[in-house]
Scaffold this motif. Sequence first.
Motif, mmCIF file in Angstrom:
data_model
loop_
_atom_site.group_PDB
_atom_site.id
_atom_site.type_symbol
_atom_site.label_atom_id
_atom_site.label_comp_id
_atom_site.label_asym_id
_atom_site.label_seq_id
_atom_site.Cartn_x
_atom_site.Cartn_y
_atom_site.Cartn_z
ATOM 1 N N TYR A 66 0.832 -1.200 0.000
ATOM 2 C CA TYR A 66 0.000 0.000 0.000
ATOM 3 C C TYR A 66 0.873 1.260 0.000
ATOM 4 O O TYR A 66 1.869 1.341 0.713
ATOM 5 C CB TYR A 66 -0.904 0.045 1.238
ATOM 6 N N SER A 67 0.485 2.237 -0.839
ATOM 7 C CA SER A 67 1.137 3.546 -0.809
ATOM 8 C C SER A 67 0.057 4.619 -0.876
ATOM 9 O O SER A 67 -1.030 4.392 -1.424
ATOM 10 C CB SER A 67 2.131 3.699 -1.964
ATOM 11 N N HIS A 68 0.371 5.781 -0.344
ATOM 12 C CA HIS A 68 -0.632 6.840 -0.251
ATOM 13 C C HIS A 68 -0.106 8.130 -0.860
ATOM 14 O O HIS A 68 1.063 8.491 -0.689
ATOM 15 C CB HIS A 68 -1.014 7.092 1.213
ATOM 16 N N ILE A 69 -0.991 8.825 -1.600
ATOM 17 C CA ILE A 69 -0.682 10.147 -2.129
ATOM 18 C C ILE A 69 -1.639 11.138 -1.481
ATOM 19 O O ILE A 69 -2.862 11.015 -1.620
ATOM 20 C CB ILE A 69 -0.849 10.193 -3.664
ATOM 21 N N GLN A 70 -1.096 12.089 -0.746
ATOM 22 C CA GLN A 70 -1.934 13.078 -0.077
ATOM 23 C C GLN A 70 -2.234 14.228 -1.038
ATOM 24 O O GLN A 70 -1.320 14.883 -1.546
ATOM 25 C CB GLN A 70 -1.246 13.611 1.181
ATOM 26 N N CYS A 71 -3.506 14.449 -1.323
ATOM 27 C CA CYS A 71 -3.886 15.501 -2.257
ATOM 28 C C CYS A 71 -5.345 15.872 -2.031
ATOM 29 O O CYS A 71 -6.130 15.085 -1.499
ATOM 30 C CB CYS A 71 -3.681 15.048 -3.704
ATOM 31 N N ASP A 72 -5.691 17.072 -2.448
ATOM 32 C CA ASP A 72 -7.073 17.549 -2.390
ATOM 33 C C ASP A 72 -7.685 17.364 -3.772
ATOM 34 O O ASP A 72 -7.412 18.133 -4.688
ATOM 35 C CB ASP A 72 -7.108 19.017 -1.962
ATOM 36 N N LEU A 73 -8.513 16.358 -3.942
ATOM 37 C CA LEU A 73 -9.089 16.056 -5.247
ATOM 38 C C LEU A 73 -10.140 17.076 -5.670
ATOM 39 O O LEU A 73 -10.567 17.087 -6.820
ATOM 40 C CB LEU A 73 -9.693 14.652 -5.240
ATOM 41 N N GLY A 74 -10.546 17.928 -4.734
ATOM 42 C CA GLY A 74 -11.453 19.009 -5.086
ATOM 43 C C GLY A 74 -10.745 20.182 -5.740
ATOM 44 O O GLY A 74 -11.385 21.049 -6.340
ATOM 45 N N ASP A 75 -9.419 20.210 -5.639
ATOM 46 C CA ASP A 75 -8.599 21.241 -6.273
ATOM 47 C C ASP A 75 -8.033 20.644 -7.556
ATOM 48 O O ASP A 75 -7.067 19.885 -7.529
ATOM 49 C CB ASP A 75 -7.471 21.676 -5.337
#
Length: 244
Positions: free
Chosen positions: A43-52
């Motif tokens: 598992y890997s995670h990308i932190q981002c605001d998908l509303g932007d």
Amino acid sequence: MELAIVTGDSKGLGYSVSQSFLNRGIEVIGLSRSGNFLENNHYSHIQCDLGDIRNLESLVVEMAQKVVDKSPKRLYVVNNASKVEPIERLGYLENEQIQSAIHLNYVSPLIINNTLVRELKNSEVELVLVNVSSGAADTPIYGWNVYNSTKAAMNMHTRVVGLEFEQLGKPYMSIAFNPGVMDTDMQATIRGSSEDAFSDVERFQEFKKIGALRSPMVVAEGLVELLVDSELENGRIYSVNEVL
């Protein structure tokens, strides 16, 4: 090997879908504003605001390159991130909230789907696009102007892409999945609405009282079983009642 991309995976259905994929040995890339505490080497995670949406295309291009490098047999893309807010009648809505919800619920998944198809078209990966839908896509609900319309739009996107994929001659699938009512933070938001803004709020409060809300993990396992073990139909809107 198989790989899954899951948006909005820090909690609720997205978290459970990620966990269910991992339980089957399928590697997961999760995208969400807050961190996901799934502890797994796959598992890997990308932190981002998908509303932007301003930097979303470049992020997806980078992610597509990672997919190409990993060369999975199949890639599942679960567009789960969305929000029910704003819950309010027309004429009382804040225009900035309308824009934010449309970006997250509709524009963002279209950009993700479009960019991945474009970037992966020369690869051999089998692509399965999954848009998380809602009963609200088909049933008008007082005060849910934005959520209803964005989910209806995603269903039509699913159908059109399914039609295109059928004529493309590649192993691509486009489906949507209605998970029904679940015991999530979204349901808590709904129950906290004012009766003026949402005239049916008492019915949703009753769902919680009588235990009518399914566990997100139960729904997620049904969805992942559908994706992995079933022969999918392009453009179809599946319901949780078909898999549980």
